[in-house]
Design a protein around this motif. Sequence first.
Motif, PDB file in Angstrom:
ATOM      1  N   ASN A   1       5.722  14.025   4.286  1.00  0.00           N
ATOM      2  CA  ASN A   1       4.878  13.096   5.030  1.00  0.00           C
ATOM      3  C   ASN A   1       4.579  11.815   4.248  1.00  0.00           C
ATOM      4  O   ASN A   1       4.527  10.736   4.831  1.00  0.00           O
ATOM      5  CB  ASN A   1       3.586  13.796   5.462  1.00  0.00           C
ATOM      6  CG  ASN A   1       3.849  14.792   6.570  1.00  0.00           C
ATOM      7  OD1 ASN A   1       4.694  14.581   7.427  1.00  0.00           O
ATOM      8  ND2 ASN A   1       3.137  15.901   6.551  1.00  0.00           N
ATOM      9  N   TYR A   2       4.385  11.930   2.939  1.00  0.00           N
ATOM     10  CA  TYR A   2       4.172  10.726   2.130  1.00  0.00           C
ATOM     11  C   TYR A   2       5.424   9.848   2.164  1.00  0.00           C
ATOM     12  O   TYR A   2       5.336   8.630   2.281  1.00  0.00           O
ATOM     13  CB  TYR A   2       3.837  11.079   0.683  1.00  0.00           C
ATOM     14  CG  TYR A   2       2.412  11.518   0.433  1.00  0.00           C
ATOM     15  CD1 TYR A   2       1.538  11.839   1.461  1.00  0.00           C
ATOM     16  CD2 TYR A   2       1.933  11.620  -0.863  1.00  0.00           C
ATOM     17  CE1 TYR A   2       0.236  12.248   1.212  1.00  0.00           C
ATOM     18  CE2 TYR A   2       0.630  12.019  -1.128  1.00  0.00           C
ATOM     19  CZ  TYR A   2      -0.212  12.332  -0.096  1.00  0.00           C
ATOM     20  OH  TYR A   2      -1.498  12.739  -0.360  1.00  0.00           O
TER      21      TYR A   2
ATOM     22  N   THR B   1       7.791   9.712   4.509  1.00  0.00           N
ATOM     23  CA  THR B   1       7.933   9.129   5.838  1.00  0.00           C
ATOM     24  C   THR B   1       6.972   7.958   6.020  1.00  0.00           C
ATOM     25  O   THR B   1       7.369   6.871   6.460  1.00  0.00           O
ATOM     26  CB  THR B   1       7.701  10.191   6.925  1.00  0.00           C
ATOM     27  OG1 THR B   1       8.692  11.203   6.774  1.00  0.00           O
ATOM     28  CG2 THR B   1       7.787   9.597   8.315  1.00  0.00           C
ATOM     29  N   ASN B   2       5.710   8.164   5.666  1.00  0.00           N
ATOM     30  CA  ASN B   2       4.730   7.091   5.834  1.00  0.00           C
ATOM     31  C   ASN B   2       5.003   5.916   4.907  1.00  0.00           C
ATOM     32  O   ASN B   2       4.753   4.774   5.282  1.00  0.00           O
ATOM     33  CB  ASN B   2       3.309   7.630   5.657  1.00  0.00           C
ATOM     34  CG  ASN B   2       2.844   8.373   6.899  1.00  0.00           C
ATOM     35  OD1 ASN B   2       2.859   7.835   7.991  1.00  0.00           O
ATOM     36  ND2 ASN B   2       2.449   9.621   6.728  1.00  0.00           N
ATOM     37  N   SER B   3       5.537   6.173   3.721  1.00  0.00           N
ATOM     38  CA  SER B   3       5.849   5.069   2.809  1.00  0.00           C
ATOM     39  C   SER B   3       7.014   4.223   3.345  1.00  0.00           C
ATOM     40  O   SER B   3       7.173   3.072   2.953  1.00  0.00           O
ATOM     41  CB  SER B   3       6.167   5.580   1.405  1.00  0.00           C
ATOM     42  OG  SER B   3       7.457   6.148   1.330  1.00  0.00           O
TER      43      SER B   3
ATOM     44  N   LEU C   1       5.330   2.494   7.437  1.00  0.00           N
ATOM     45  CA  LEU C   1       4.201   1.564   7.536  1.00  0.00           C
ATOM     46  C   LEU C   1       4.680   0.121   7.411  1.00  0.00           C
ATOM     47  O   LEU C   1       5.571  -0.187   6.624  1.00  0.00           O
ATOM     48  CB  LEU C   1       3.164   1.857   6.454  1.00  0.00           C
ATOM     49  CG  LEU C   1       2.293   3.088   6.664  1.00  0.00           C
ATOM     50  CD1 LEU C   1       1.356   3.276   5.470  1.00  0.00           C
ATOM     51  CD2 LEU C   1       1.502   3.017   7.958  1.00  0.00           C
TER      52      LEU C   1
ATOM     53  N   LYS D   1       1.733   1.997   0.669  1.00  0.00           N
ATOM     54  CA  LYS D   1       3.112   2.477   0.564  1.00  0.00           C
ATOM     55  C   LYS D   1       3.487   2.744  -0.892  1.00  0.00           C
ATOM     56  O   LYS D   1       4.097   3.768  -1.205  1.00  0.00           O
ATOM     57  CB  LYS D   1       4.074   1.464   1.185  1.00  0.00           C
ATOM     58  CG  LYS D   1       3.977   1.392   2.698  1.00  0.00           C
ATOM     59  CD  LYS D   1       4.723   0.217   3.274  1.00  0.00           C
ATOM     60  CE  LYS D   1       6.207   0.335   3.101  1.00  0.00           C
ATOM     61  NZ  LYS D   1       6.964  -0.642   3.896  1.00  0.00           N
TER      62      LYS D   1
ATOM     63  N   GLN E   1       1.070  12.711  10.227  1.00  0.00           N
ATOM     64  CA  GLN E   1       2.314  12.287  10.861  1.00  0.00           C
ATOM     65  C   GLN E   1       2.325  10.770  10.957  1.00  0.00           C
ATOM     66  O   GLN E   1       1.273  10.136  11.016  1.00  0.00           O
ATOM     67  CB  GLN E   1       2.440  12.912  12.254  1.00  0.00           C
ATOM     68  CG  GLN E   1       2.445  14.438  12.238  1.00  0.00           C
ATOM     69  CD  GLN E   1       3.478  14.997  11.277  1.00  0.00           C
ATOM     70  OE1 GLN E   1       4.667  14.748  11.428  1.00  0.00           O
ATOM     71  NE2 GLN E   1       3.028  15.741  10.274  1.00  0.00           N
ATOM     72  N   PRO E   2       3.510  10.155  10.964  1.00  0.00           N
ATOM     73  CA  PRO E   2       3.553   8.691  11.038  1.00  0.00           C
ATOM     74  C   PRO E   2       2.888   8.198  12.325  1.00  0.00           C
ATOM     75  O   PRO E   2       3.088   8.772  13.391  1.00  0.00           O
ATOM     76  CB  PRO E   2       5.051   8.368  11.015  1.00  0.00           C
ATOM     77  CG  PRO E   2       5.748   9.635  11.322  1.00  0.00           C
ATOM     78  CD  PRO E   2       4.840  10.759  10.945  1.00  0.00           C
TER      79      PRO E   2
ATOM     80  N   SER F   1       2.936   1.265  13.651  1.00  0.00           N
ATOM     81  CA  SER F   1       3.301   1.285  12.233  1.00  0.00           C
ATOM     82  C   SER F   1       2.374   0.436  11.357  1.00  0.00           C
ATOM     83  O   SER F   1       2.474   0.484  10.131  1.00  0.00           O
ATOM     84  CB  SER F   1       4.747   0.825  12.061  1.00  0.00           C
ATOM     85  OG  SER F   1       4.886  -0.513  12.477  1.00  0.00           O
TER      86      SER F   1
ATOM     87  N   VAL G   1      -3.182   6.683   8.346  1.00  0.00           N
ATOM     88  CA  VAL G   1      -2.458   7.318   7.248  1.00  0.00           C
ATOM     89  C   VAL G   1      -3.427   7.634   6.110  1.00  0.00           C
ATOM     90  O   VAL G   1      -3.388   8.731   5.536  1.00  0.00           O
ATOM     91  CB  VAL G   1      -1.282   6.449   6.764  1.00  0.00           C
ATOM     92  CG1 VAL G   1      -0.638   7.048   5.516  1.00  0.00           C
ATOM     93  CG2 VAL G   1      -0.252   6.291   7.876  1.00  0.00           C
TER      94      VAL G   1
END
Length: 150
Positions: free
Chosen positions: A22-23, A25-27, A30, A39, A81-82, A86, A92
């Motif tokens: 998850n980290y 994906t979000n990095s 975003l 990020k 989750q993302p 965005s 996040v």
Amino acid sequence: MSEDVTALLKRAYHDELETVMNYMTNSIVLDGVRAEEIKESLKADIQEELGHAEQIGNRLKQLDEKPPGSGTFEARQPNLQPPEDSTNVSSVIDGVLEAEEDAIETYRSLITAAEEANDPVTEDLAVTLLGDEEAHRTEFRGFKKEYDRD
């Protein structure tokens, strides 16, 4: 060896790997100027969380157990989750804080279980990982204060 200790180690192992996913994906997803610091922090934390999983896996091996594979994995981080938008960095941050709180709770439970099982090696590992997770929580609490202020 305590079944509680083993179960908590396996849960922590999966949780750390889910956090890595998850980290990461979000990095990646975003967007926006304000997202850059978040990020970068997530990217840095990926390696630390992966290291936690490796340490936990090695401890399981030392206890004559196997780290669990993906066949028994159950996702437990719906709030990390993302985001659909965005640029919703705040969601996040909230998801990270929730994941860190969960990790802190797991490691506190593991410390207690290891102490009761007279397993000082696992207890020491859990204390170290707890400190790391509390540091992550502090960092993201700071981010949340900045975002809530704006």
